[in-house]
Write a protein that holds these residues in place. Structure first.
Motif, mmCIF file in Angstrom:
data_model
loop_
_atom_site.group_PDB
_atom_site.id
_atom_site.type_symbol
_atom_site.label_atom_id
_atom_site.label_comp_id
_atom_site.label_asym_id
_atom_site.label_seq_id
_atom_site.Cartn_x
_atom_site.Cartn_y
_atom_site.Cartn_z
ATOM 1 N N TYR A 300 0.832 -1.194 0.000
ATOM 2 C CA TYR A 300 0.000 0.000 0.000
ATOM 3 C C TYR A 300 0.874 1.255 0.000
ATOM 4 C CZ TYR A 300 -3.736 -3.207 1.486
ATOM 5 O OH TYR A 300 -4.636 -4.241 1.567
ATOM 6 N N VAL A 301 0.234 2.379 -0.160
ATOM 7 C CA VAL A 301 0.939 3.644 -0.272
ATOM 8 C C VAL A 301 1.742 3.968 0.987
ATOM 9 C CG1 VAL A 301 -1.021 4.999 0.586
ATOM 10 C CG2 VAL A 301 0.632 6.059 -0.961
ATOM 11 N N SER A 318 -7.189 -2.419 -4.403
ATOM 12 C CA SER A 318 -8.227 -1.415 -4.172
ATOM 13 C C SER A 318 -9.411 -1.962 -3.391
ATOM 14 C CB SER A 318 -8.706 -0.824 -5.505
ATOM 15 O OG SER A 318 -9.306 -1.810 -6.309
ATOM 16 N N LEU A 321 -9.081 -2.924 1.510
ATOM 17 C CA LEU A 321 -8.911 -1.804 2.435
ATOM 18 C C LEU A 321 -9.872 -1.995 3.589
ATOM 19 C CD1 LEU A 321 -8.750 1.113 -0.159
ATOM 20 C CD2 LEU A 321 -6.827 0.143 1.115
ATOM 21 N N SER A 381 -11.415 3.562 4.581
ATOM 22 C CA SER A 381 -11.997 4.884 4.838
ATOM 23 C C SER A 381 -12.961 4.822 6.013
ATOM 24 C CB SER A 381 -12.723 5.388 3.593
ATOM 25 O OG SER A 381 -11.803 5.633 2.558
ATOM 26 N N PRO A 520 -2.181 6.433 -7.545
ATOM 27 C CA PRO A 520 -3.393 5.618 -7.714
ATOM 28 C C PRO A 520 -3.147 4.166 -7.351
ATOM 29 C CG PRO A 520 -2.383 6.025 -9.836
ATOM 30 C CD PRO A 520 -1.592 6.813 -8.827
ATOM 31 N N MET A 521 -4.225 3.460 -7.080
ATOM 32 C CA MET A 521 -4.160 2.023 -6.885
ATOM 33 C C MET A 521 -3.718 1.354 -8.187
ATOM 34 S SD MET A 521 -4.832 0.621 -3.993
ATOM 35 C CE MET A 521 -5.708 0.703 -2.426
ATOM 36 N N ARG A 527 -8.964 5.498 -7.944
ATOM 37 C CA ARG A 527 -8.871 5.482 -6.475
ATOM 38 C C ARG A 527 -7.415 5.748 -6.126
ATOM 39 N NH1 ARG A 527 -11.680 0.803 -3.223
ATOM 40 N NH2 ARG A 527 -13.433 2.198 -3.700
ATOM 41 N N ALA A 528 -7.168 6.854 -5.433
ATOM 42 C CA ALA A 528 -5.788 7.294 -5.255
ATOM 43 C C ALA A 528 -5.577 7.881 -3.871
ATOM 44 C CB ALA A 528 -5.418 8.327 -6.320
ATOM 45 N N ALA A 529 -4.312 7.878 -3.462
ATOM 46 C CA ALA A 529 -3.878 8.545 -2.238
ATOM 47 C C ALA A 529 -3.187 9.844 -2.614
ATOM 48 C CB ALA A 529 -2.934 7.646 -1.451
ATOM 49 N N TYR A 600 -7.291 6.825 1.031
ATOM 50 C CA TYR A 600 -7.570 6.580 -0.383
ATOM 51 C C TYR A 600 -8.912 7.220 -0.725
ATOM 52 C CZ TYR A 600 -3.786 3.177 -1.080
ATOM 53 O OH TYR A 600 -2.562 2.568 -1.218
ATOM 54 N N ASP A 602 -11.928 7.978 -3.841
ATOM 55 C CA ASP A 602 -12.486 7.743 -5.164
ATOM 56 C C ASP A 602 -12.682 9.087 -5.852
ATOM 57 O OD1 ASP A 602 -12.569 4.975 -4.975
ATOM 58 O OD2 ASP A 602 -14.520 5.005 -3.996
#
Length: 768
Positions: A300-301, A318, A321, A381, A520-521, A527-529, A600, A602
């Motif tokens: 993961y990020v 994705s 989580l 989330s 992004p994933m 879907r991104a951080a 993360y 959307d």
């Protein structure tokens, strides 16, 4: 006293090894942290270590040795099958703290623990030391070839080699970091005992034994061989390395899906260590390929990996989580492996990963108020971090957590014979006696994108200094030597070198270009951080006792700079006009505590969000229809509803995810409860699952003992809760007021997770 070159916080390398590291870290005693977030974390950890009592840590070892415990043991795993793993972690942590600070109170703690373990070993009389209940009986069975394992048990005992590895690693560190000769004698006694237990096992029997988690037995036995010069310990280390998990990695095959993360990583640390001792290229290939596979396909990020402790499909993150992402032990071990590999091949990608994981997982895992740590660091989330308790958890992650936060000085600086390598921008002071240099790194990084190196030299000395140009510094780094700008010619993800004669008063100022970016994933570009430099940013979703709306960002694919702004010079950021239901503020994840968060997001266009909004309205309509048809509801995992519905079960457990309770059963286990029915009309059973479940989750659903369905949970509705409706045959409800609903796991599989269950009047189409 025989002291060897420190390679890796308790791992030892002889100068005569066939494949010695190209560079080595500085001894912890030569690096002192200066004020900043890492020193703060270290001080909180130090206070926790001093609060623990050696007598309580040794209690189970004394009990199993036939000695009278001098105090009660701590709680959690210390009163279960892994009891005494914690004393090993504690011994390592105190040894590290002494080496990092020179504080004699920790040296005394080390001596006290070692003396206690030596007393237990003497009472056992055969070299064994351990506090696992019935451990000597189990190993006697193993020695005679009676070997039974289901993965986490060996002859019914929870991962005994794993526990012994922790004790042996603590003894190794007590000797290597504190010079305690008795620790080496106890350690070699344990290693000799291990040789005796396994000497008559053929390869088939040994492999059966290795089905049970064994920690880093290969690494610590390799270290004992290096310390003593005895080849039999290295031979046993190699036997602990040849197993079915590692061989595919030697062939460069990613078969990690479904495997328990922290079971595997220590094996690869041992493989990297054995490469140094033996020069066996297969060991290097498997350890390096594993690192590349995990960091590129499973991470993961924030730098951690795994959901509910397990690897998933490559580059499919994705839908994984939850509140149970990123077991902290995993990253503790990944950082150890990273440092081994960096020593063998000093590439910036290793240091870049180390920095990412250090800030966004390890530092983020500690409660800055009291030093307690996370088992999981959640990325779902709306989740929040939960922390250990001081005396009642004693899990693996509290054990490694004790070590994590006392060794931050461990990876900042490296060197070879002539050069100094700077990997991390952490306020610290380095003493390189061999060169007559004292180097102070003064910085408020990451709050300011600047670090300054000040030299104090006994005499002018020429030393090439290599400083990392981070991958995230996408632009030219500004470097000033004594106030004059110099050109580096470096690129992100590399090093630049300043080669000159240094003298007292020289200063190097490095200004790092920090900027915002999206990551992004790998399996979902939308879907991104959001990151700033090396820092993962998190949205504050409010207090823990609230149920927040999970934000989405309707940014119409515009550049990041157009819809997020930094607030002044702080590490606070805000979105502008794109948040739904509202814009959000973001701060570094390592500073997010005691609040619900999201990392993360959307991201939609206006048209996409309009369609998504329609889906939400349709779901609300379905919910209203379901409520109108409901006869009875079972609120899974809640005490009173489960009592009211006469919950029964075997091999069943409960938990919570996304603010919803769940229940499951494993390996032929079950759970059951009553539900009301309308005996005069058709009924359907509606069961709620998490739609991203996968991996050996197959089970039967029964009504009054009759199977009505077999369910396989395999990504039935990714990243969302799924209501599955089953038609109940009229013959099972006719004339009845209630029925018993059962969820029965197949052998070796899991039933659930079930998040809710209700009986409803039969609707159109009658079930699935």
């Amino acid at each position: 006293m025989r002291l060897w070159i420190l390679l890796l916080c308790g791992s030892i390398a002889s100068a005569q090894t066939p494949a010695p590291p190209r560079i080595v870290p500085f001894d912890l005693r030569n690096v002192r942290l200066l004020p900043g977030p890492f020193l703060h974390a270290m001080e909180k950890d130090r206070a926790y270590l001093l609060s623990l009592k050696p007598a309580r840590l040794l209690a189970r070892c004394r009990q199993e040795a036939g000695l009278v415990p001098q105090d009660s043991s701590y709680g959690g795993w210390e009163r279960e099958g892994l009891s005494s793993h914690f004393v090993g972690h504690y011994l390592s942590a105190c040894a590290l703290e002494f080496r990092a600070t020179g504080d004699s109170v920790f040296l005394r703690r080390v001596h006290e623990i070692v003396n206690g373990l030596a007393e237990c070993q003497a009472a056992n009389g055969d070299g064994y030391v351990g506090g696992m209940p019935g451990g000597r009986r189990v190993f006697a069975e193993v020695a005679h070839g009676d070997i039974r394992s289901k993965g986490f048990d060996l002859n019914g005992l929870w991962s005994p080699w794993y526990t012994l590895h922790k004790i042996m690693a603590g003894l190794r560190d007590a000797y290597s970091l504190c010079g305690n000769e008795k620790a080496l004698r106890v350690l070699t006694g344990m290693a000799s005992w291990a040789c005796k237990v396994t000497e008559n096992l053929d390869d088939g029997q040994f492999q059966r034994m290795l089905r049970c988690e064994y920690g880093g037995m290969n690494e610590v036995l390799a270290d004992v061989s290096a310390l003593t010069g005895e080849g039999r310990y290295r031979t046993l280390a190699e036997r602990f390395t040849r197993d079915s998990v590692l061989l595919p990695l030697a062939r460069r095959e990613d078969r990690l899906q479904g495997f328990h993360g922290n079971t595997i990583i220590p094996k690869l640390i041992g493989a990297a260590r054995l490469f140094e001792l033996t020069g066996d290229e297969r060991m290097q290939v498997m350890s390096r390929f594993f690192w590349e596979t995990v960091t590129r396909n499973h991470t993961y990020v924030a730098g951690g990996h795994g959901e509910n402790e397990y690897f998933g499909p490559p580059r499919m993150l994705s839908d994984r989580l939850s509140e149970s992402t990123m077991e902290t032990c995993n990253t503790y071990n990944m950082l150890k492996l990273t440092r081994f590999l960096f020593g063998q091949r000093p590439a910036a990608e290793y240091a870049d990963y180390y920095e990412r994981a250090l800030y966004n997982h390890i530092l983020a895992s500690q409660n800055p108020d009291d030093g307690m740590v996370c088992y999981f660091v959640p990325l779902g989330s709306g989740t929040y971090k939960t922390y250990s308790t001081p005396e009642d958890d004693c899990t693996c992650c509290l054990g490694t957590g004790m070590e994590n936060h006392v060794k931050y000085g461990d990876a900042i600086y490296f060197h070879d014979r002539d050069s100094l390598i700077v990997n991390l921008f952490i306020a610290s002071e380095l003493t390189w006696a061999g060169k007559g240099i004292r180097l102070r790194q003064r910085t408020r990084f990451p709050d300011e994108p600047v670090t300054t190196f000040e030299f104090d030299c006994a005499a002018p000395v020429r030393v090439p200094v290599r400083i990392r140009h981070p991958f995230w510094a996408d632009g030219e780094i500004r470097v000033l030597v004594n106030g004059e700008r110099i050109a580096t010619g470096s690129r992100p993800g590399s090093y630049f070198t300043i080669d000159r004669i240094w003298k007292t008063g020289d200063r190097v100022k490095v200004i790092l270009p920090m900027s915002l970016r999206l990551e992004p994933m790998p399996d979902n570009a939308h879907r991104a951080a959001i990151l700033y430099g090396p820092l993962l940013l998190a949205a504050d979703l409010g207090p823990i006792d609230t149920s927040p709306a999970v934000p989405v960002l309707v940014n119409n694919r515009r550049p990041l700079s157009e819809w997020i702004k930094q607030v002044g010079d702080s590490l606070l950021f805000r979105t502008i006009g794109v948040g739904r239901p509202a814009d959000i503020g973001l701060i570094p994840f390592f500073r997010m505590h005691h609040r619900r968060h999201a990392v993360y997001f959307d991201m939609y266009t206006d048209a996409e969000w309009a369609d998504r909004s329609k889906e939400i309205l349709a779901r609300e309509e379905q919910t209203r229809d379901l409520e109108a048809r409901t006869i009875d509801v079972m609120r899974i995992g809640e005490m009173q509803p489960e009592r009211d519905h006469n919950l029964q079960g075997e091999k069943t457990s409960v938990g919570e995810y996304r603010d919803r309770k769940w229940r499951l059963a494993v390996d032929n286990g079950f759970f059951s409860f009553f539900l009301k029915v309308d005996g005069n009309s058709p009924s359907d059973l509606v069961v709620t699952y998490w739609g991203s479940e996968s991996g050996k989750k197959e089970f039967d659903i029964c009504i009054d003992g009759d199977r009505i369905a077999t369910q396989l949970l395999e990504r039935i509705k990714p990243d969302d809760f799924a209501d599955v409706e089953y038609a109940v045959p009229d013959s099972l409800t006719r004339g009845k007021e209630r029925v018993t609903v059962s969820f029965v796991a197949h052998r070796g599989t899991t039933a659930g997770r079930v998040f809710g269950c209700r009986m409803v009047r039969g609707g159109p189409g009658r079930g699935r």
